[in-house]
Design an enzyme around this catalytic site. Structure first.
Site, PDB file in Angstrom:
ATOM      1  N   HIS A  63     -28.316  51.562 -54.751  1.00  0.00           N
ATOM      2  CA  HIS A  63     -29.014  52.844 -54.582  1.00  0.00           C
ATOM      3  C   HIS A  63     -29.510  52.990 -53.165  1.00  0.00           C
ATOM      4  CE1 HIS A  63     -31.823  49.759 -56.049  1.00  0.00           C
ATOM      5  NE2 HIS A  63     -32.768  50.328 -55.298  1.00  0.00           N
ATOM      6  N   ARG A  79     -35.522  61.360 -58.926  1.00  0.00           N
ATOM      7  CA  ARG A  79     -36.761  61.019 -58.232  1.00  0.00           C
ATOM      8  C   ARG A  79     -37.239  59.633 -58.644  1.00  0.00           C
ATOM      9  NH1 ARG A  79     -37.485  65.238 -55.226  1.00  0.00           N
ATOM     10  NH2 ARG A  79     -36.687  67.190 -56.070  1.00  0.00           N
ATOM     11  N   ASP A  80     -37.715  58.884 -57.630  1.00  0.00           N
ATOM     12  CA  ASP A  80     -38.253  57.553 -57.912  1.00  0.00           C
ATOM     13  C   ASP A  80     -39.500  57.694 -58.782  1.00  0.00           C
ATOM     14  OD1 ASP A  80     -37.930  54.564 -56.318  1.00  0.00           O
ATOM     15  OD2 ASP A  80     -39.769  54.927 -57.470  1.00  0.00           O
ATOM     16  N   ILE A  81     -39.641  56.817 -59.765  1.00  0.00           N
ATOM     17  CA  ILE A  81     -40.766  56.876 -60.692  1.00  0.00           C
ATOM     18  C   ILE A  81     -42.083  56.497 -59.998  1.00  0.00           C
ATOM     19  CG2 ILE A  81     -40.711  54.487 -61.554  1.00  0.00           C
ATOM     20  CD1 ILE A  81     -40.854  55.688 -64.407  1.00  0.00           C
ATOM     21  N   GLU A 103     -34.829  45.180 -56.560  1.00  0.00           N
ATOM     22  CA  GLU A 103     -35.340  45.030 -57.934  1.00  0.00           C
ATOM     23  C   GLU A 103     -34.295  45.443 -58.967  1.00  0.00           C
ATOM     24  OE1 GLU A 103     -38.938  47.282 -58.285  1.00  0.00           O
ATOM     25  OE2 GLU A 103     -39.891  46.207 -56.617  1.00  0.00           O
ATOM     26  N   VAL A 104     -33.593  46.521 -58.670  1.00  0.00           N
ATOM     27  CA  VAL A 104     -32.625  47.049 -59.636  1.00  0.00           C
ATOM     28  C   VAL A 104     -31.215  46.788 -59.099  1.00  0.00           C
ATOM     29  CG1 VAL A 104     -31.838  49.078 -60.891  1.00  0.00           C
ATOM     30  CG2 VAL A 104     -34.273  48.841 -60.321  1.00  0.00           C
ATOM     31  N   HIS A 139     -32.637  54.675 -51.146  1.00  0.00           N
ATOM     32  CA  HIS A 139     -33.929  55.345 -51.166  1.00  0.00           C
ATOM     33  C   HIS A 139     -33.893  56.376 -50.041  1.00  0.00           C
ATOM     34  CE1 HIS A 139     -36.192  52.237 -53.581  1.00  0.00           C
ATOM     35  NE2 HIS A 139     -35.233  51.462 -53.118  1.00  0.00           N
ATOM     36  N   ASN A 157     -32.091  48.300 -50.321  1.00  0.00           N
ATOM     37  CA  ASN A 157     -32.405  46.882 -50.494  1.00  0.00           C
ATOM     38  C   ASN A 157     -31.239  46.191 -51.181  1.00  0.00           C
ATOM     39  OD1 ASN A 157     -35.088  47.238 -49.480  1.00  0.00           O
ATOM     40  ND2 ASN A 157     -35.683  48.096 -51.462  1.00  0.00           N
TER      41      ASN A 157
END
Ligand code: 5GP
Length: 121
Positions: free
Chosen positions: A106, A34-36, A101-102, A108, A93
């Site tokens: 990944h 799960r996304d933080i 960002e990371v 989403h 992204n």
């Protein structure tokens, strides 16, 4: 855009067990958690365990086994999170224009309510 992988990125740390995660599904080659900072009632991040920087890096360079595992895990997430009936959105992204960002590939996976316009600029 470089596909050189940075082992210090936060998802690499999650894969090494150095920081906690809320696991949704884990397989030999993939991890979903799960996304933080969730942007919807369901906001799951799906990553391959392999060192791929972006979606195009994964598409070009992942093995057939990794690719199959990734998409099978994706289908399991849609099923388990109850997203099939009402729908969902997938975002990946990449790089500077994508505001990634990371730097570990990944997806989403977002759902649980009507999500609004695809882009806010
Ligand atoms: P990006 O902009 O790279 O597509 O998205 C990175 C995502 O990772 C963001 O949605 C952010 O909330 C999430 N994130 C960043 N750090 C952590 C973390 O330590 N744990 C989890 N679960 N998600 C994180």
């Amino acid at each position: 855009m470089s596909h050189t992988y940075d082992d210090s990125n936060i998802f690499a740390m999650i894969l090494r067990g150095e920081i906690p995660k809320s696991t949704v599904i884990e397989t030999d080659n993939s991890l979903a958690f799960r996304d933080i900072n969730p942007q919807a009632p369901v906001h799951v991040l799906l990553i391959p365990k392999g060192k791929y920087v972006t979606i195009d890096d994964f598409a070009a360079n992942a093995s057939a086994e990794e690719t199959h595992d990734f998409w099978a895990t994706f289908a399991s997430i849609i099923e388990r999170e109850g997203l099939r009936e009402k729908g969902f959105r997938v975002i990946s992204n990449a790089g500077d224009h994508g505001l990634q960002e990371v730097p570990h590939f990944h997806l989403h996976i977002l759902g649980g309510e009507v999500l609004g316009p695809i882009l806010a600029r």
